[in-house]
Design a protein around this motif. Structure first.
Motif, PDB file in Angstrom:
ATOM      1  N   ASN A  84      -6.408   5.018 -10.582  1.00  0.00           N
ATOM      2  CA  ASN A  84      -5.413   4.170 -11.261  1.00  0.00           C
ATOM      3  C   ASN A  84      -6.153   3.134 -12.107  1.00  0.00           C
ATOM      4  OD1 ASN A  84      -2.601   4.608  -9.593  1.00  0.00           O
ATOM      5  ND2 ASN A  84      -4.374   4.814  -8.265  1.00  0.00           N
TER       6      ASN A  84
ATOM      7  N   GLN B 299       1.002   4.262  -2.736  1.00  0.00           N
ATOM      8  CA  GLN B 299       0.836   5.675  -2.353  1.00  0.00           C
ATOM      9  C   GLN B 299       2.007   6.500  -2.886  1.00  0.00           C
ATOM     10  OE1 GLN B 299       0.458   4.879   1.814  1.00  0.00           O
ATOM     11  NE2 GLN B 299      -1.777   4.924   1.776  1.00  0.00           N
ATOM     12  N   ASN B 300       3.230   5.992  -2.715  1.00  0.00           N
ATOM     13  CA  ASN B 300       4.408   6.739  -3.188  1.00  0.00           C
ATOM     14  C   ASN B 300       4.381   6.974  -4.697  1.00  0.00           C
ATOM     15  OD1 ASN B 300       5.435   6.839  -0.616  1.00  0.00           O
ATOM     16  ND2 ASN B 300       6.708   5.015  -0.860  1.00  0.00           N
TER      17      ASN B 300
ATOM     18  N   PHE C 153      -7.789   1.522  -2.668  1.00  0.00           N
ATOM     19  CA  PHE C 153      -6.925   2.699  -2.853  1.00  0.00           C
ATOM     20  C   PHE C 153      -6.767   3.005  -4.350  1.00  0.00           C
ATOM     21  CE2 PHE C 153      -2.814   4.530  -3.840  1.00  0.00           C
ATOM     22  CZ  PHE C 153      -2.849   5.690  -3.076  1.00  0.00           C
TER      23      PHE C 153
ATOM     24  N   LEU D 172       0.842  -1.201   0.000  1.00  0.00           N
ATOM     25  CA  LEU D 172       0.000   0.000   0.000  1.00  0.00           C
ATOM     26  C   LEU D 172       0.878   1.253   0.000  1.00  0.00           C
ATOM     27  CD1 LEU D 172      -2.808   1.194  -0.040  1.00  0.00           C
ATOM     28  CD2 LEU D 172      -2.894   1.034   2.455  1.00  0.00           C
ATOM     29  N   SER D 173       1.952   1.214   0.777  1.00  0.00           N
ATOM     30  CA  SER D 173       2.809   2.402   0.819  1.00  0.00           C
ATOM     31  C   SER D 173       3.526   2.605  -0.523  1.00  0.00           C
ATOM     32  CB  SER D 173       3.721   2.331   2.038  1.00  0.00           C
ATOM     33  OG  SER D 173       5.044   2.272   1.688  1.00  0.00           O
ATOM     34  N   ASP D 174       3.900   1.530  -1.215  1.00  0.00           N
ATOM     35  CA  ASP D 174       4.474   1.676  -2.568  1.00  0.00           C
ATOM     36  C   ASP D 174       3.473   2.329  -3.517  1.00  0.00           C
ATOM     37  OD1 ASP D 174       6.956   0.530  -1.998  1.00  0.00           O
ATOM     38  OD2 ASP D 174       6.292  -1.505  -2.493  1.00  0.00           O
TER      39      ASP D 174
ATOM     40  N   ASN E 232      -8.574   6.267  -6.461  1.00  0.00           N
ATOM     41  CA  ASN E 232      -7.641   7.307  -6.903  1.00  0.00           C
ATOM     42  C   ASN E 232      -7.407   7.310  -8.415  1.00  0.00           C
ATOM     43  OD1 ASN E 232      -6.709   8.787  -4.443  1.00  0.00           O
ATOM     44  ND2 ASN E 232      -6.350   6.674  -3.787  1.00  0.00           N
TER      45      ASN E 232
ATOM     46  N   MET F 225       1.989   7.601  -6.519  1.00  0.00           N
ATOM     47  CA  MET F 225       0.994   8.588  -6.972  1.00  0.00           C
ATOM     48  C   MET F 225       1.686   9.838  -7.542  1.00  0.00           C
ATOM     49  SD  MET F 225      -2.016   7.380  -6.857  1.00  0.00           S
ATOM     50  CE  MET F 225      -3.135   8.770  -7.021  1.00  0.00           C
ATOM     51  N   ASP F 226       2.981  10.013  -7.198  1.00  0.00           N
ATOM     52  CA  ASP F 226       3.669  11.195  -7.746  1.00  0.00           C
ATOM     53  C   ASP F 226       3.868  11.110  -9.256  1.00  0.00           C
ATOM     54  OD1 ASP F 226       5.609   9.224  -7.739  1.00  0.00           O
ATOM     55  OD2 ASP F 226       7.186  10.448  -6.862  1.00  0.00           O
TER      56      ASP F 226
ATOM     57  N   ASP G 239      -5.785  -2.542  -0.933  1.00  0.00           N
ATOM     58  CA  ASP G 239      -4.967  -1.996  -2.035  1.00  0.00           C
ATOM     59  C   ASP G 239      -5.863  -1.647  -3.225  1.00  0.00           C
ATOM     60  OD1 ASP G 239      -2.772  -2.599  -0.448  1.00  0.00           O
ATOM     61  OD2 ASP G 239      -2.286  -4.453  -1.526  1.00  0.00           O
TER      62      ASP G 239
END
Ligand code: FDA
Length: 302
Positions: A215, A164-165, A209, A160-162, A213, A167-168, A206
């Motif tokens: 994706n 989120q990262n 998310f 999940l943190s990957d 967003n 998203m840049d 996941d």
């Protein structure tokens, strides 16, 4: 217990024996086999993603050969008018030997696919590859924003943190494009969820998310509770049909696959082919050891 034991000794099984089981999961050894199976699936309204089997090479000359094979595959599939894209494993191009060499090979393959407006999915391999494969995706997406995607594994605690990262590098114009799956490699408990319920819960987290967003997601599973959960999320966020698809492996749960298509969702099937079918097959067998014991029974109870 018996099943686990069988799974452990699978890599030492004679090839002929493994093939009895494997032919269900693999189009065949040649490009003609991949074309035939892809056309059969396309005729049922199913898209494909074609993968040339092979991974963890020992020598960079193999990487060059694998690249040439992919470039030829892409030209052939284009000529044959197949509704499909491609999946590849970076270790087949030397990721673990020379990262830059593998990047250049994969870049050439993505450029070829992009020249036809097509798409390359970078499969996710085991955890020593995760950072490198994310970095590879970042570099490739910068140059080919609509022609490359990555796979994420819900069993990894970092996923999940990957997401989120990353998203840049996501935008409405060029959304990040992922396949989400449970993950197939054996990973240590420090970094990976092990229990079925935990993995499923994180898969759906996941997925939520990603969908909320914007994706693009290939929902890659044969697991009914996850598919039901995905339907709910698609409805909850009113996700348009061009923002997701379901994906399954060739030969697995065709009835469930049919029921998803009948509900009007896009379906893509992963079609592996090639001479290196043995490693792929033993992984599938380890994943589903019940199948392995069925093979043994089929051999002895004829
Ligand atoms: P689960 O394993 O819980 O299985 C659910 C049900 O599906 C089972 O009860 C059984 O009925 C059926 N089933 C599952 N596997 C079966 C099999 N082999 N034979 C017969 N029945 C079976 N992994 C990875 O680490 N990196 C990657 O890049 C990919 N890529 C990928 C692409 C696509 C299109 C798919 C569908 C899967 C992958 N995977 C993968 C593999 C994935 O991580 C996972 O190991 C398998 O999909 C099995 O997980 P399920 O979600 O199907 O659930």
């Amino acid at each position: 217990m018996f099943n686990k034991m069988i799974a452990g000794i699978l890599p030492y099984f004679p090839k002929k024996l493994v093939w009895i089981f494997s032919k269900r999961y693999i189009a065949g050894e040649t490009i003609e086999d991949a074309i035939r199976v892809s056309k059969e699936l396309n005729a049922q309204g199913i898209k494909v993603t074609i993968d040339i089997l092979g991974e963890f090479i020992k020598d960079l000359s193999e990487a060059e050969r694998n690249k040439v094979e992919y470039l030829e595959l892409i030209d052939t599939i284009q000529k044959e008018n197949i509704d499909g894209n491609y999946s590849l494993k970076p270790t087949s191009f030397g990721l673990l030997i020379d990262k830059e060499v593998s990047y250049n090979h994969i870049r050439e393959i993505v450029a070829k696919a992009a020249s036809y407006g097509n798409f390359i999915r970078v499969d996710m391999e085991d955890s020593p590859c995760t950072d490198m494969e994310i970095e590879l995706f970042r570099r490739l997406k910068a140059e080919f924003p609509d022609n490359v995607g990555l796979v994420f594994q819900a069993y990894l605690k970092r996923t999940l943190s990957d997401l989120q990262n990353l998203m840049d590098i996501h935008s409405d114009e060029h959304p990040n494009n992922y396949r989400l799956c449970k993950g197939i490699y054996v990973e240590p408990a420090e970094i990976a969820y092990k229990k079925y319920e935990e993995i499923n819960q994180h898969f759906l987290e996941d997925l939520e998310f990603l969908l909320k967003n914007g994706n693009y997601v290939g929902i890659a599973t044969h697991d009914k509770p996850i598919i039901e959960g995905a339907y709910k999320l698609i409805e909850k966020y009113n996700v348009p049909k061009d923002k997701y698809e379901f994906q399954m492996l060739y030969g697995v749960t065709p009835e469930l696959r049919k029921s998803i298509i009948e509900k009007g969702h896009t379906m893509r099937v992963y079609v592996p082919f090639g001479k290196e079918w043995f490693g792929y097959s033993t992984r599938r067998l380890k994943e589903n050891p019940k199948m392995a014991s069925h093979i043994i029974k089929a051999l002895f109870y004829r």
